[in-house]
Design a protein around this motif. Structure first.
Motif, PDB file in Angstrom:
ATOM      1  N   MET A 229      -5.526  16.590  15.084  1.00  0.00           N
ATOM      2  CA  MET A 229      -4.232  16.657  15.745  1.00  0.00           C
ATOM      3  C   MET A 229      -4.417  17.266  17.130  1.00  0.00           C
ATOM      4  O   MET A 229      -5.188  18.197  17.313  1.00  0.00           O
ATOM      5  CB  MET A 229      -3.264  17.510  14.921  1.00  0.00           C
ATOM      6  N   LEU A 230      -3.698  16.722  18.085  1.00  0.00           N
ATOM      7  CA  LEU A 230      -3.680  17.271  19.431  1.00  0.00           C
ATOM      8  C   LEU A 230      -2.363  17.988  19.648  1.00  0.00           C
ATOM      9  O   LEU A 230      -1.303  17.450  19.323  1.00  0.00           O
ATOM     10  CB  LEU A 230      -3.827  16.153  20.465  1.00  0.00           C
ATOM     11  N   HIS A 231      -2.419  19.191  20.196  1.00  0.00           N
ATOM     12  CA  HIS A 231      -1.226  19.969  20.529  1.00  0.00           C
ATOM     13  C   HIS A 231      -1.109  19.978  22.051  1.00  0.00           C
ATOM     14  O   HIS A 231      -2.008  20.452  22.746  1.00  0.00           O
ATOM     15  CB  HIS A 231      -1.330  21.402  20.005  1.00  0.00           C
ATOM     16  N   LEU A 232       0.014  19.454  22.548  1.00  0.00           N
ATOM     17  CA  LEU A 232       0.197  19.302  23.981  1.00  0.00           C
ATOM     18  C   LEU A 232       1.472  19.988  24.449  1.00  0.00           C
ATOM     19  O   LEU A 232       2.382  20.232  23.662  1.00  0.00           O
ATOM     20  CB  LEU A 232       0.299  17.809  24.338  1.00  0.00           C
ATOM     21  N   ARG A 233       1.524  20.259  25.755  1.00  0.00           N
ATOM     22  CA  ARG A 233       2.748  20.755  26.370  1.00  0.00           C
ATOM     23  C   ARG A 233       3.017  19.934  27.622  1.00  0.00           C
ATOM     24  O   ARG A 233       2.155  19.793  28.486  1.00  0.00           O
ATOM     25  CB  ARG A 233       2.639  22.219  26.757  1.00  0.00           C
ATOM     26  N   ALA A 234       4.225  19.379  27.673  1.00  0.00           N
ATOM     27  CA  ALA A 234       4.697  18.657  28.850  1.00  0.00           C
ATOM     28  C   ALA A 234       5.812  19.495  29.446  1.00  0.00           C
ATOM     29  O   ALA A 234       6.781  19.819  28.768  1.00  0.00           O
ATOM     30  CB  ALA A 234       5.212  17.275  28.446  1.00  0.00           C
ATOM     31  N   SER A 235       5.686  19.867  30.712  1.00  0.00           N
ATOM     32  CA  SER A 235       6.672  20.773  31.310  1.00  0.00           C
ATOM     33  C   SER A 235       7.858  20.053  31.931  1.00  0.00           C
ATOM     34  O   SER A 235       8.791  20.703  32.393  1.00  0.00           O
ATOM     35  CB  SER A 235       5.999  21.679  32.338  1.00  0.00           C
ATOM     36  N   SER A 236       7.827  18.708  31.927  1.00  0.00           N
ATOM     37  CA  SER A 236       8.909  17.940  32.553  1.00  0.00           C
ATOM     38  C   SER A 236       8.922  16.525  31.982  1.00  0.00           C
ATOM     39  O   SER A 236       8.005  16.129  31.261  1.00  0.00           O
ATOM     40  CB  SER A 236       8.692  17.877  34.067  1.00  0.00           C
ATOM     41  N   ILE A 237       9.945  15.765  32.344  1.00  0.00           N
ATOM     42  CA  ILE A 237       9.982  14.358  31.952  1.00  0.00           C
ATOM     43  C   ILE A 237       8.801  13.621  32.578  1.00  0.00           C
ATOM     44  O   ILE A 237       8.190  12.762  31.939  1.00  0.00           O
ATOM     45  CB  ILE A 237      11.329  13.703  32.330  1.00  0.00           C
ATOM     46  N   ALA A 238       8.448  13.973  33.796  1.00  0.00           N
ATOM     47  CA  ALA A 238       7.294  13.341  34.444  1.00  0.00           C
ATOM     48  C   ALA A 238       6.026  13.573  33.624  1.00  0.00           C
ATOM     49  O   ALA A 238       5.203  12.662  33.466  1.00  0.00           O
ATOM     50  CB  ALA A 238       7.131  13.866  35.867  1.00  0.00           C
ATOM     51  N   ASP A 239       5.866  14.776  33.090  1.00  0.00           N
ATOM     52  CA  ASP A 239       4.714  15.057  32.227  1.00  0.00           C
ATOM     53  C   ASP A 239       4.792  14.263  30.926  1.00  0.00           C
ATOM     54  O   ASP A 239       3.780  13.762  30.439  1.00  0.00           O
ATOM     55  CB  ASP A 239       4.624  16.547  31.889  1.00  0.00           C
TER      56      ASP A 239
ATOM     57  N   GLU B 198      -5.406  17.674  30.188  1.00  0.00           N
ATOM     58  CA  GLU B 198      -4.635  18.552  31.075  1.00  0.00           C
ATOM     59  C   GLU B 198      -3.344  19.065  30.423  1.00  0.00           C
ATOM     60  O   GLU B 198      -2.754  20.020  30.893  1.00  0.00           O
ATOM     61  CB  GLU B 198      -4.300  17.852  32.385  1.00  0.00           C
ATOM     62  N   PHE B 199      -2.916  18.430  29.333  1.00  0.00           N
ATOM     63  CA  PHE B 199      -1.682  18.836  28.644  1.00  0.00           C
ATOM     64  C   PHE B 199      -1.946  19.639  27.375  1.00  0.00           C
ATOM     65  O   PHE B 199      -1.003  20.048  26.702  1.00  0.00           O
ATOM     66  CB  PHE B 199      -0.834  17.590  28.297  1.00  0.00           C
ATOM     67  N   THR B 200      -3.227  19.855  27.043  1.00  0.00           N
ATOM     68  CA  THR B 200      -3.577  20.540  25.812  1.00  0.00           C
ATOM     69  C   THR B 200      -3.129  21.996  25.848  1.00  0.00           C
ATOM     70  O   THR B 200      -3.320  22.692  26.844  1.00  0.00           O
ATOM     71  CB  THR B 200      -5.095  20.463  25.563  1.00  0.00           C
ATOM     72  N   CYS B 201      -2.538  22.441  24.732  1.00  0.00           N
ATOM     73  CA  CYS B 201      -2.096  23.848  24.627  1.00  0.00           C
ATOM     74  C   CYS B 201      -3.274  24.725  24.271  1.00  0.00           C
ATOM     75  O   CYS B 201      -4.144  24.366  23.543  1.00  0.00           O
ATOM     76  CB  CYS B 201      -1.055  23.988  23.527  1.00  0.00           C
TER      77      CYS B 201
ATOM     78  N   ASN C  70     -11.503  10.221  20.893  1.00  0.00           N
ATOM     79  CA  ASN C  70     -12.103  11.004  21.980  1.00  0.00           C
ATOM     80  C   ASN C  70     -11.572  10.586  23.333  1.00  0.00           C
ATOM     81  O   ASN C  70     -11.326  11.424  24.198  1.00  0.00           O
ATOM     82  CB  ASN C  70     -13.630  10.910  21.940  1.00  0.00           C
ATOM     83  N   SER C  71     -11.395   9.292  23.536  1.00  0.00           N
ATOM     84  CA  SER C  71     -10.836   8.810  24.794  1.00  0.00           C
ATOM     85  C   SER C  71      -9.414   9.329  24.985  1.00  0.00           C
ATOM     86  O   SER C  71      -9.043   9.781  26.074  1.00  0.00           O
ATOM     87  CB  SER C  71     -10.859   7.279  24.826  1.00  0.00           C
ATOM     88  N   LEU C  72      -8.628   9.282  23.919  1.00  0.00           N
ATOM     89  CA  LEU C  72      -7.254   9.784  23.988  1.00  0.00           C
ATOM     90  C   LEU C  72      -7.250  11.282  24.288  1.00  0.00           C
ATOM     91  O   LEU C  72      -6.525  11.748  25.172  1.00  0.00           O
ATOM     92  CB  LEU C  72      -6.513   9.494  22.676  1.00  0.00           C
ATOM     93  N   ARG C  73      -8.077  12.034  23.589  1.00  0.00           N
ATOM     94  CA  ARG C  73      -8.149  13.480  23.810  1.00  0.00           C
ATOM     95  C   ARG C  73      -8.535  13.787  25.262  1.00  0.00           C
ATOM     96  O   ARG C  73      -7.963  14.672  25.896  1.00  0.00           O
ATOM     97  CB  ARG C  73      -9.139  14.118  22.838  1.00  0.00           C
ATOM     98  N   ASN C  74      -9.520  13.044  25.796  1.00  0.00           N
ATOM     99  CA  ASN C  74      -9.936  13.275  27.180  1.00  0.00           C
ATOM    100  C   ASN C  74      -8.812  12.964  28.170  1.00  0.00           C
ATOM    101  O   ASN C  74      -8.635  13.688  29.155  1.00  0.00           O
ATOM    102  CB  ASN C  74     -11.169  12.434  27.510  1.00  0.00           C
ATOM    103  N   ARG C  75      -8.068  11.905  27.929  1.00  0.00           N
ATOM    104  CA  ARG C  75      -6.967  11.534  28.826  1.00  0.00           C
ATOM    105  C   ARG C  75      -5.830  12.554  28.783  1.00  0.00           C
ATOM    106  O   ARG C  75      -5.056  12.665  29.729  1.00  0.00           O
ATOM    107  CB  ARG C  75      -6.437  10.151  28.473  1.00  0.00           C
ATOM    108  N   LEU C  76      -5.705  13.259  27.666  1.00  0.00           N
ATOM    109  CA  LEU C  76      -4.611  14.226  27.492  1.00  0.00           C
ATOM    110  C   LEU C  76      -5.050  15.677  27.728  1.00  0.00           C
ATOM    111  O   LEU C  76      -4.255  16.594  27.528  1.00  0.00           O
ATOM    112  CB  LEU C  76      -4.031  14.081  26.086  1.00  0.00           C
TER     113      LEU C  76
END
Length: 172
Positions: free
Chosen positions: A1-11, A169-172, A161-167
């Protein structure tokens, strides 16, 4: 599981674009979360990543909206966006034939799909929540979101792995 944080709609749109970048024909993506959590915003970012220029709105009353891509991308010719909020029975979900829509050069995003998640086989689940630590005014749509991404089945394993790498910058 990936835990992410998006600080805006743009994120949120950027997270969706990262998921779109590794999606392929036949994928089902379940969008889960409470009302106002950002499921439709995610679908908008996902569609924009495929160049869909028309407005992407929640198909709450029509149940499924389909958007044709101008050119096939990784075998995807159509993005289908479903909303199961108003459905009461699993048989009603079966009647929508979402799996078949995915099989015919499509990708399917399913809002409120977590209530019948077991019917989808291999899929990706995107669970969105408003960030309780975000001090943005509650009436503002541009709130921070916590996003969990989970793959179910073997089709997402080679792309994980590709998905994790693309995300990253948003990882918590």
């Amino acid at each position: 599981m990936l835990h992410l944080r998006a600080s805006s709609i743009a994120d949120t749109h950027a997270v969706a674009a990262a998921v779109a970048a590794v999606s392929r024909s036949g994928d089902v993506i379940v969008l889960a979360g409470e009302m106002g959590a950002g499921k439709t915003a995610f679908a908008q970012g996902f569609g924009a990543a495929f160049g869909i220029g028309e407005p992407i709105t929640s198909p709450t009353f029509t149940l499924v909206h389909s958007y044709d891509l101008n050119a096939a991308v990784r075998g995807i010719r159509t993005m289908h966006h479903a909303d199961l909020y108003r459905l009461d029975r699993t048989s009603e979900v079966a009647d929508l034939a979402l799996g078949e829509l995915a099989e015919f050069s499509g990708v399917v995003l399913v809002e409120w799909g977590d209530v019948v998640e077991g019917v989808f086989g291999d899929h990706l689940t995107i669970h969105l929540d408003q960030d309780p630590d975000d001090e943005t005014d509650e009436l503002t749509l541009d709130r921070g979101r916590l996003i969990d991404v989970t793959g179910t089945g073997s089709t997402w394993a080679p792309r994980w792995n590709s998905l994790r790498n693309r995300l990253a910058e948003f990882t918590c």
